[in-house]
Design a protein around this motif. Structure first.
Motif, PDB file in Angstrom:
ATOM      1  N   ILE A 170       0.846  -1.115  -0.035  1.00 38.98           N
ATOM      2  CA  ILE A 170      -0.066   0.161   0.096  1.00 38.98           C
ATOM      3  C   ILE A 170       0.996   1.221   0.014  1.00 38.98           C
ATOM      4  CG2 ILE A 170      -1.640   1.300   1.216  1.00 38.98           C
ATOM      5  CD1 ILE A 170      -2.832  -1.294   2.367  1.00 38.98           C
ATOM      6  N   VAL A 171       0.972   2.286  -1.097  1.00 39.78           N
ATOM      7  CA  VAL A 171       1.679   3.275  -1.093  1.00 39.78           C
ATOM      8  C   VAL A 171       0.515   4.574  -0.765  1.00 39.78           C
ATOM      9  CG1 VAL A 171       2.924   2.686  -2.523  1.00 39.78           C
ATOM     10  CG2 VAL A 171       1.035   3.518  -3.453  1.00 39.78           C
ATOM     11  N   GLU A 172      -0.747   4.370  -0.771  1.00 38.98           N
ATOM     12  CA  GLU A 172      -1.519   5.568  -0.415  1.00 38.98           C
ATOM     13  C   GLU A 172      -3.014   5.076   0.136  1.00 38.98           C
ATOM     14  OE1 GLU A 172      -3.302   9.722  -2.124  1.00 38.98           O
ATOM     15  OE2 GLU A 172      -1.840   8.648  -3.424  1.00 38.98           O
ATOM     16  N   VAL A 173      -3.561   5.668   1.185  1.00 39.51           N
ATOM     17  CA  VAL A 173      -4.857   5.223   1.882  1.00 39.51           C
ATOM     18  C   VAL A 173      -5.744   6.769   1.508  1.00 39.51           C
ATOM     19  CG1 VAL A 173      -5.944   4.597   3.771  1.00 39.51           C
ATOM     20  CG2 VAL A 173      -3.946   3.841   3.418  1.00 39.51           C
ATOM     21  N   ASN A 174      -6.930   6.432   1.131  1.00 40.62           N
ATOM     22  CA  ASN A 174      -8.034   7.347   1.028  1.00 40.62           C
ATOM     23  C   ASN A 174      -8.492   8.047   2.285  1.00 40.62           C
ATOM     24  OD1 ASN A 174      -9.806   9.322   0.290  1.00 40.62           O
ATOM     25  ND2 ASN A 174     -10.913   8.086  -1.138  1.00 40.62           N
ATOM     26  N   GLN A 175      -7.646   8.995   2.908  1.00 44.22           N
ATOM     27  CA  GLN A 175      -7.905   9.417   4.199  1.00 44.22           C
ATOM     28  C   GLN A 175      -9.364  10.456   4.455  1.00 44.22           C
ATOM     29  OE1 GLN A 175      -6.015   8.971   6.718  1.00 44.22           O
ATOM     30  NE2 GLN A 175      -4.783   7.684   5.555  1.00 44.22           N
ATOM     31  N   GLN A 176     -10.058  10.601   3.092  1.00 43.44           N
ATOM     32  CA  GLN A 176     -11.232  11.351   3.148  1.00 43.44           C
ATOM     33  C   GLN A 176     -12.352  10.333   3.611  1.00 43.44           C
ATOM     34  OE1 GLN A 176     -11.686  12.621  -0.987  1.00 43.44           O
ATOM     35  NE2 GLN A 176     -11.391  14.875  -0.360  1.00 43.44           N
ATOM     36  N   LEU A 177     -12.308   8.895   3.486  1.00 44.43           N
ATOM     37  CA  LEU A 177     -13.014   7.816   3.737  1.00 44.43           C
ATOM     38  C   LEU A 177     -13.366   7.994   5.440  1.00 44.43           C
ATOM     39  CD1 LEU A 177     -12.313   5.054   1.540  1.00 44.43           C
ATOM     40  CD2 LEU A 177     -14.142   7.082   1.097  1.00 44.43           C
TER      41      LEU A 177
END
Length: 165
Positions: A110-117
């Protein structure tokens, strides 16, 4: 009264409206099973999608999955740097109906996680293929993409799965 409720629920299922605004699906989508399936994506039988662009693949749950889940109220996602394995759980989605594991359609880091969620889990319902993406992964075995459904195959899979229930 029962007939009015049936007509209303049927109209909602068919996405019919008496409003003057016309809503057209994008020309790059297939809309069957009352769900949208986009071209250019790959799909897992567990109802996750993956969009592979360059060295990164974006992953989320399908419109079909979010429709069956109902209103999403919480999303549990891992941190960047965590490994994911094809077919294995990397998080969970909690809706008003149930809590469901989210499986990775491919293996990688994983290189990025959708923090908006965290603050807006409903993005999964309103925009499952855009704002509702979950993680971005650097694939460790891009050949795994070949084992996933294309849009037409996924649409057929959903139709058969819905007919069986």
């Amino acid at each position: 009264m029962a007939l009015r409720m049936w007509a209303s629920s049927t109209a909602n299922a068919l996405r019919l409206s008496s409003s003057s605004k016309t809503h057209l699906s994008p020309p790059f989508s297939i809309s069957r099973c009352f769900s949208t399936v986009l071209d250019g994506l790959k799909y897992a039988s567990s109802h996750e999608w993956v969009k592979h662009e360059g060295p990164v693949a974006t992953i989320g749950i399908t419109d079909h999955a979010q429709d069956h889940l109902g209103e999403v109220v919480f999303v549990d996602l891992p941190e960047s740097g965590a490994p994911v394995s094809q077919g294995k759980s990397f998080g969970a989605v909690e809706s008003v109906k149930a809590t469901s594991d989210i499986n990775s359609p491919i293996s990688g880091e994983i290189v990025e996680v959708n923090q908006q969620l965290k603050d807006s889990p409903g993005l999964i319902n309103s925009s499952p293929y855009e704002g509702g993406w979950m993680i971005k992964v650097k694939p460790s075995n891009p050949a795994e993409l070949d084992s996933l459904f294309g849009p037409k195959e996924y649409t057929k899979f959903c139709e058969e799965e819905d007919a069986a229930h």
